[in-house]
Design a protein around this motif. Sequence first.
Motif, short mmCIF file in Angstrom:
data_model
loop_
_atom_site.label_atom_id
_atom_site.label_comp_id
_atom_site.label_asym_id
_atom_site.label_seq_id
_atom_site.Cartn_x
_atom_site.Cartn_y
_atom_site.Cartn_z
N PRO A 1 10.41 5.25 7.12
CA PRO A 1 10.24 3.76 7.06
C PRO A 1 10.66 3.03 5.87
CG PRO A 1 8.11 4.69 7.56
CD PRO A 1 9.28 5.87 7.34
N ARG A 2 10.76 1.65 5.83
CA ARG A 2 11.17 0.99 4.68
C ARG A 2 10.15 0.92 3.83
NH1 ARG A 2 13.97 -2.41 8.31
NH2 ARG A 2 11.94 -3.39 8.91
N GLU B 1 4.57 -3.48 9.96
CA GLU B 1 5.75 -2.60 10.33
C GLU B 1 5.52 -1.55 11.29
OE1 GLU B 1 8.25 -2.12 7.23
OE2 GLU B 1 8.59 -4.04 6.78
N ASP B 2 4.44 -0.76 10.93
CA ASP B 2 4.28 0.71 11.74
C ASP B 2 2.89 0.37 12.58
OD1 ASP B 2 4.42 3.18 12.65
OD2 ASP B 2 4.50 4.17 10.23
#
Length: 752
Positions: free
Chosen positions: A399-400, A492-493
């Motif tokens: 992930p980013r 985000e996660d």
Amino acid sequence: QRRVHGGLRELLRLTCVLSSRVYMHFRHLLLLCLCVSPFGGTWAKPEQFEFQAEVSRLMDIIVHSLYTEKEIFLRELISNASDALDKLRFLSLTDPALLGDTKDLEIRIIPDKEAKTLTIRDTGIGMTKEDLINHLGTVAKSGTTNFLEAMSSGAGNELNLIGQFGVGFYSCFLVADKVTVTSKHNDDVQYIWESTADASFTVTADENGNTLGRGTAVTLHLKSDALEFLEEDRLKNLVLKHSQFINFPVYLQVTKEVPDEEEEKPEEEEKPVDETEEVTEESNEETEDKEEKPATPKTHTVKDFEHVNTARPIWLRSKNEISDQEYQDFYKAISGNSVDEAMSWSHFQSEGDVQFRSILYIPKAAPFDLFTDYYGKSAALKLYVRRVLITDKFEDLMPRYLNFIRGVVDSDDLPLNVSREQLQQNKILKAMGKKLVRKALDMIKKLAENEKEEAEDEENEDEENEEEQDKSDKYLDFWKEFGKNIKLGVIEDSSNRQKLAKLLRFYSTKSGDKPVSLSEYIARMQPGQDTIYYIAGEDREQLERSPMLQAAKKRDMEVLLLTEPVDEYTMQHLNEFDGKKMQSITKGDLKFGDETEEQKEKEKQIKEKFQPLMDWWKGLLSDQIEKVTISKRLTDAPCVITTGLYGHSANMERIMKAQAFASSDKNSFMSAKKTLEINPDHKLMKELLRRAETNADDQKSKDLAILVFDAALIDSGFSLPDNAASHIYSVLSQDLSDDTDDSVSAEAKEEL
């Protein structure tokens, strides 16, 4: 008549059904007659055909459609050379005579700027005339695959061959107009294969005889737009990027300036000195000048081979055999930075649907462009298949928010497309991604756990204070560099949100100089407290002076101080932690959970007492506030401005207004509804209550109320309205007496 019509319709329907059935039977009968003759044979026998291909067109598709970058050709040719060397190495285990006089298994890259050619030469197994025709002349036929099929079933485990598809060789036509392959196999003479990527190729015996000894040399006659691949630095970077970790050494021919060796000059015979010879002043000056000028060393250009891929793939070894220094050296090799070191690393092997080995690193310092193009940047990981780089763009696997993680991932059985530039089967990618993320988070978690253990042992181990301090500060150093990434991960996660929440660190009203975790906050909570309180703003000093903290400080409750713009976004996605709710002390109806029935009754009486002031003030500021209430937050300050539980706080309004593409229309629409909370114990509120009850229409009282409201806006972190300055000047000018105005006017006249 109706009965007749009904009967006709029914007859017509039955006729249609019967006709359709007769048609179907007739059709089957007709097909049977066409396929089977009365004599037992078949009338229509299927014919089998083979697909045909226009070779020149097929070559054009392979060369220009499979690969997106021209530089891939060098990776493919080095991989082919590595396979040839690996085949020879494997066969020589049972027949050492195959090595002959050429014992060194190596790859050499030879650029020739004058001839505009690039040669990749190996000392591998080589190819016979038949091999050249079959392997290079047949598109999509892999010699490596055929070799593995010819070996025993267990031989594949001992080999690390790369080739799969049989089209990698043709990538050389991306940069070359003509390709010449010279090859020598132990079972045949030396042959030359040549083609210009059209529909034909030639194979001839080499008139020069055996010049290679053994192996293959691929010579590319470069196109005019591909001459960059003759530059030494370009070639070196490509080898390090794609083929740094193959099993065999890769040497690049480079040019160097070497000083000439001093030749021994014969001693000159001493000449008799003529005493009568006069030395002029000019000759003396010339001699002195010659002695002062240092002699410039003479150099000449030589060509030599430089070993490029010196780093070894340490991830293939057991981690018990690798020292910390080797891990650090490997990190410097893959990061391209010979100065920075890694803070921590994780070396592991994954078993399951996809088997792979990996080493993940956490850098000591964050790169300066960590958040530049955040949504377009992928993690700094490199994917290898059999030690050959496939891609360094991990958009799906990592992930980013973990884009600071560096390392390598190597697998022998990843599903690749023919170009080796993309991965297939999303299911496998997701499984790999989950394992990599889990290992990365476990590595960070271990840093945090070490911090806690060292902090507990710090009191008992004073002798090793410096060493312990270094270890305990390790996670704090990580948090300073990559704390924002963890906060973005919480946003985000969602699947790993609780794991990431345990890694969060914030300063608080009780933390001092060291930020605390949410677990530490919970351990220090007051009895009966079921909420984690926080306040967001620009800096710690401003937040610690905020009147919002007064009630919490009075109850000795800890409040987290959020000073980064991303913090409040993070808290909006983290509704609770370990069963405790998260709440901003600047929003909503604040409750500390310690109210008694007596206090509630007292608050009701106070509310009734100050109701005239609240109604009067609400009418005065109806366009700026939603309501006026009695505050539970204040002990000293006269009043504050709060927002609804689900509205924007003062800090969030400030952040939204500071956005590059913010507009006043959107900001006004998104601004929160404000609530004015008053402190009934403050003398200023008591005075305003008196004025509201005695003379609600007095202009000075209204101006005072507006002035107090503006001060509360500043104290609560909001920006002032546009007319605030003019209103302040107006209030001040009203307080000036007429006598003062007259005296000032008289003095001004005298001066004039």
